[in-house]
Design a protein around this motif. Structure first.
Motif, PDB file in Angstrom:
ATOM      1  N   VAL A 215      41.225  14.858   6.427  1.00 48.30           N
ATOM      2  CA  VAL A 215      42.020  15.294   7.585  1.00 48.30           C
ATOM      3  C   VAL A 215      43.117  16.236   7.104  1.00 48.30           C
ATOM      4  O   VAL A 215      43.747  16.034   6.063  1.00 48.30           O
ATOM      5  CB  VAL A 215      42.631  14.096   8.335  1.00 48.30           C
ATOM      6  CG1 VAL A 215      41.579  13.328   9.084  1.00 48.30           C
ATOM      7  CG2 VAL A 215      43.397  13.169   7.387  1.00 48.30           C
ATOM      8  N   GLY A 216      43.324  17.298   7.880  1.00 47.63           N
ATOM      9  CA  GLY A 216      44.307  18.300   7.490  1.00 47.63           C
ATOM     10  C   GLY A 216      43.733  19.412   6.645  1.00 47.63           C
ATOM     11  O   GLY A 216      44.417  20.384   6.340  1.00 47.63           O
ATOM     12  N   TYR A 217      42.466  19.284   6.278  1.00 44.30           N
ATOM     13  CA  TYR A 217      41.805  20.284   5.432  1.00 44.30           C
ATOM     14  C   TYR A 217      40.578  20.857   6.148  1.00 44.30           C
ATOM     15  O   TYR A 217      39.485  20.866   5.622  1.00 44.30           O
ATOM     16  CB  TYR A 217      41.410  19.661   4.086  1.00 44.30           C
ATOM     17  CG  TYR A 217      42.587  19.419   3.185  1.00 44.30           C
ATOM     18  CD1 TYR A 217      42.947  20.335   2.203  1.00 44.30           C
ATOM     19  CD2 TYR A 217      43.367  18.273   3.334  1.00 44.30           C
ATOM     20  CE1 TYR A 217      44.045  20.119   1.390  1.00 44.30           C
ATOM     21  CE2 TYR A 217      44.474  18.047   2.526  1.00 44.30           C
ATOM     22  CZ  TYR A 217      44.812  18.979   1.554  1.00 44.30           C
ATOM     23  OH  TYR A 217      45.908  18.769   0.749  1.00 44.30           O
ATOM     24  N   GLY A 218      40.800  21.317   7.348  1.00 47.62           N
ATOM     25  CA  GLY A 218      39.700  21.877   8.135  1.00 47.62           C
ATOM     26  C   GLY A 218      38.867  20.826   8.819  1.00 47.62           C
ATOM     27  O   GLY A 218      37.713  21.091   9.174  1.00 47.62           O
ATOM     28  N   TYR A 219      39.442  19.651   9.042  1.00 50.56           N
ATOM     29  CA  TYR A 219      38.648  18.579   9.637  1.00 50.56           C
ATOM     30  C   TYR A 219      38.215  18.909  11.066  1.00 50.56           C
ATOM     31  O   TYR A 219      37.219  18.368  11.551  1.00 50.56           O
ATOM     32  CB  TYR A 219      39.411  17.241   9.631  1.00 50.56           C
ATOM     33  CG  TYR A 219      38.518  16.106  10.055  1.00 50.56           C
ATOM     34  CD1 TYR A 219      37.658  15.507   9.144  1.00 50.56           C
ATOM     35  CD2 TYR A 219      38.467  15.686  11.385  1.00 50.56           C
ATOM     36  CE1 TYR A 219      36.781  14.511   9.543  1.00 50.56           C
ATOM     37  CE2 TYR A 219      37.600  14.691  11.789  1.00 50.56           C
ATOM     38  CZ  TYR A 219      36.754  14.108  10.858  1.00 50.56           C
ATOM     39  OH  TYR A 219      35.866  13.131  11.262  1.00 50.56           O
ATOM     40  N   GLU A 220      38.931  19.822  11.733  1.00 52.49           N
ATOM     41  CA  GLU A 220      38.541  20.165  13.102  1.00 52.49           C
ATOM     42  C   GLU A 220      37.124  20.727  13.160  1.00 52.49           C
ATOM     43  O   GLU A 220      36.427  20.572  14.163  1.00 52.49           O
ATOM     44  CB  GLU A 220      39.538  21.166  13.710  1.00 52.49           C
ATOM     45  CG  GLU A 220      39.632  22.504  13.012  1.00 52.49           C
ATOM     46  CD  GLU A 220      40.660  22.518  11.893  1.00 52.49           C
ATOM     47  OE1 GLU A 220      41.071  23.618  11.505  1.00 52.49           O
ATOM     48  OE2 GLU A 220      41.034  21.438  11.411  1.00 52.49           O
ATOM     49  N   TYR A 221      36.675  21.364  12.077  1.00 55.47           N
ATOM     50  CA  TYR A 221      35.298  21.868  12.038  1.00 55.47           C
ATOM     51  C   TYR A 221      34.297  20.716  11.969  1.00 55.47           C
ATOM     52  O   TYR A 221      33.226  20.762  12.569  1.00 55.47           O
ATOM     53  CB  TYR A 221      35.113  22.811  10.838  1.00 55.47           C
ATOM     54  CG  TYR A 221      35.912  24.087  10.954  1.00 55.47           C
ATOM     55  CD1 TYR A 221      35.484  25.114  11.787  1.00 55.47           C
ATOM     56  CD2 TYR A 221      37.090  24.257  10.237  1.00 55.47           C
ATOM     57  CE1 TYR A 221      36.211  26.293  11.896  1.00 55.47           C
ATOM     58  CE2 TYR A 221      37.834  25.429  10.354  1.00 55.47           C
ATOM     59  CZ  TYR A 221      37.390  26.441  11.182  1.00 55.47           C
ATOM     60  OH  TYR A 221      38.118  27.593  11.306  1.00 55.47           O
ATOM     61  N   VAL A 222      34.646  19.681  11.210  1.00 52.64           N
ATOM     62  CA  VAL A 222      33.795  18.494  11.138  1.00 52.64           C
ATOM     63  C   VAL A 222      33.713  17.832  12.510  1.00 52.64           C
ATOM     64  O   VAL A 222      32.632  17.470  12.988  1.00 52.64           O
ATOM     65  CB  VAL A 222      34.337  17.489  10.096  1.00 52.64           C
ATOM     66  CG1 VAL A 222      33.462  16.243  10.047  1.00 52.64           C
ATOM     67  CG2 VAL A 222      34.432  18.126   8.719  1.00 52.64           C
ATOM     68  N   ALA A 223      34.871  17.675  13.152  1.00 57.68           N
ATOM     69  CA  ALA A 223      34.920  17.023  14.461  1.00 57.68           C
ATOM     70  C   ALA A 223      34.082  17.775  15.494  1.00 57.68           C
ATOM     71  O   ALA A 223      33.308  17.171  16.251  1.00 57.68           O
ATOM     72  CB  ALA A 223      36.371  16.911  14.924  1.00 57.68           C
ATOM     73  N   SER A 224      34.230  19.094  15.537  1.00 54.30           N
ATOM     74  CA  SER A 224      33.497  19.873  16.529  1.00 54.30           C
ATOM     75  C   SER A 224      31.997  19.867  16.240  1.00 54.30           C
ATOM     76  O   SER A 224      31.167  19.841  17.159  1.00 54.30           O
ATOM     77  CB  SER A 224      34.020  21.312  16.588  1.00 54.30           C
ATOM     78  OG  SER A 224      33.837  21.980  15.351  1.00 54.30           O
TER      79      SER A 224
END
Length: 314
Positions: A215-224
Motif C-alpha cells: 500500500v502506498g506504492y501504486g496499490y491503486e493499480y492492484v485494486a482497480s
C-alpha cells in the motif's frame, strides 16, 4: 414503508480449487458475489491465510523476523513444523530463494528433496514458490512437482516466459495446481489463463496471482485490476477470469522503506517490526477486500490480525 435491500445478482461464479490432501486440504473460491458481500449471495469458501518460509536462512529479512525464527530458520523442515504447530496458518508457502542462479544456485534435485521433506513433515497444504528466475523455475518445478506427487500442491508461478514448462509439469504430468502470474493487468491475466488452458491445464486447476504492491506504492493499480477482473468474472460471466486469486503480500511489503529502515535511521517512525506488520496487514486486508481468496504473509502477528479480520467479515 419497510426498508427493502436491493440485491446485486451475477451470472458468473468463481471456480472452486482444492489445494492439499487429507483432512486439512483447503478450498479457494466458489463465490458469486464481491468479497464478503454475504447480503448479495453465496460468498463461497472463507479466505485463506498462509505463512512464508524459505529453503535457506533468511539473511535478507529484517532482524525482528530473523530473531523470531532464529532457532528453526536454518532448516526448512523444522521451520515448517514450527510454523504449523505454533501459528496454525491455513497453508505454508515454501519459497526457493536458494535456487536463484545469482545466489546459492541450488540444483532442482536438491530443492526437490527439500520440498519432499517439508511436505511430508506437515499436515497442512504446501504452496511452492520459485526464485523468480523464469528459466530456473521451469527446471525447478519440473523436479519438485515429481517429488511432491500426491500432495496436491500449488506452484507459484507460471508466467508468459515459462508457462509451457510449468503448466506441463505441475498441471499435466502431476496432479497439482498451477499459479498463473501476471503483472497487474486484466488483459495479461486473461491471456495467461487462456494459454494455460490451451496447453491442457483445466481451469479448475488454475489459481491467479494478478500482482501485488505494498500500500502506498501504486496499490491503486492492484485494486482497480482486481475490481475489473472480478466484475468481468461475475457480470460478464467471463470464464477465462473465473479462477481464485492468491496474493503473495509478504513478497512485497517487507522490502519497502517503511519496513526495512532501521530505528536509528528514522527514530520518528518508531518500531521497525511494528511498521512492517502494519504494512503487511494494510496490504493484506486491501487485497482480501478487493478479491483475493488467499494471501501469503510473513509475520505471525499479521496472520493473527488478518485471521480476525476475515472471521469477523465472513
Amino acid at each position: 414503508m419497510a426498508f427493502k435491500m436491493s440485491v446485486q445478482k451475477y451470472a458468473g461464479k468463481i471456480s472452486e480449487v482444492e489445494i492439499g490432501a487429507g483432512e486439512k486440504a483447503i478450498k479457494l473460491g466458489g463465490e458469486n458475489v464481491m468479497p464478503f458481500y454475504s447480503f448479495d449471495g453465496e460468498t463461497g469458501n472463507t479466505q485463506k491465510i498462509g505463512i512464508e518460509i524459505l529453503d535457506v536462512y533468511p539473511e535478507n529479512w529484517v532482524e525482528p523476523l530473523k530473531n523470531l525464527y532464529k532457532d528453526v530458520a536454518s532448516n526448512p523442515v523444522d521451520w515448517a513444523k514450527f510454523v504449523e504447530e505454533k501459528f496454525s496458518p491455513d497453508f505454508i508457502c515454501l519459497k526457493f530463494e536458494g535456487a536463484d542462479p545469482n545466489g546459492f544456485d541450488k540444483s532442482p534435485e536438491e530443492c526437490s528433496e527439500i520440498a519432499k521433506s517439508v511436505v511430508e513433515a506437515i499436515s497442512i497444504p504446501l504452496v511452492i514458490a520459485g526464485c523468480n528466475n523464469h528459466e530456473k523455475d521451469a527446471k525447478l518445478f519440473e523436479k519438485v512437482a515429481a517429488a511432491v506427487d500426491g500432495y496436491n500442491c500449488l506452484f507459484l508461478a507460471a508466467v508468459e516466459e515459462n508457462y509451457k514448462a510449468v503448466g506441463a509439469a505441475a498441471g499435466l504430468a502431476y496432479p497439482h495446481k498451477v499459479g498463473a502470474e501476471s503483472s497487474v493487468d486484466i488483459n495479461l491475466a486473461k491471456q495467461l489463463n487462456i494459454l494455460l488452458t490451451q496447453l491442457g491445464v483445466k481451469g479448475e486447476n488454475i489459481v491467479m496471482n494478478v500482482g501485488c504492491s505494498a500500500v502506498g506504492y501504486g496499490y491503486e493499480y492492484v485494486a482497480s485490476t482486481m475490481d475489473r477482473i472480478r466484475l468481468a468474472a461475475f457480470g460478464q460471466n467471463d470464464k477465462t477470469l473465473q479462477m481464485p486469486i492468491i496474493t503473495p503480500v509478504s513478497f512485497e511489503t517487507w522490502n519497502v522503506k517503511e519496513s526495512v529502515a532501521l530505528v536509528e535511521e528514522v527514530p520518528e517512525w518508531g518500531s521497525q517490526e511494528e511498521r512492517g506488520i502494519a504494512m503487511e496487514v494494510s496490504t493484506a486486508s486491501s487485497a482480501l477486500a478487493g478479491g483475493a481468496n488467499a494471501v501469503i504473509l510473513r509475520h505471525p502477528k499479521s496472520l493473527e490480525t488478518i485471521k480476525k479480520f476475515v472471521n469477523e467479515l465472513a
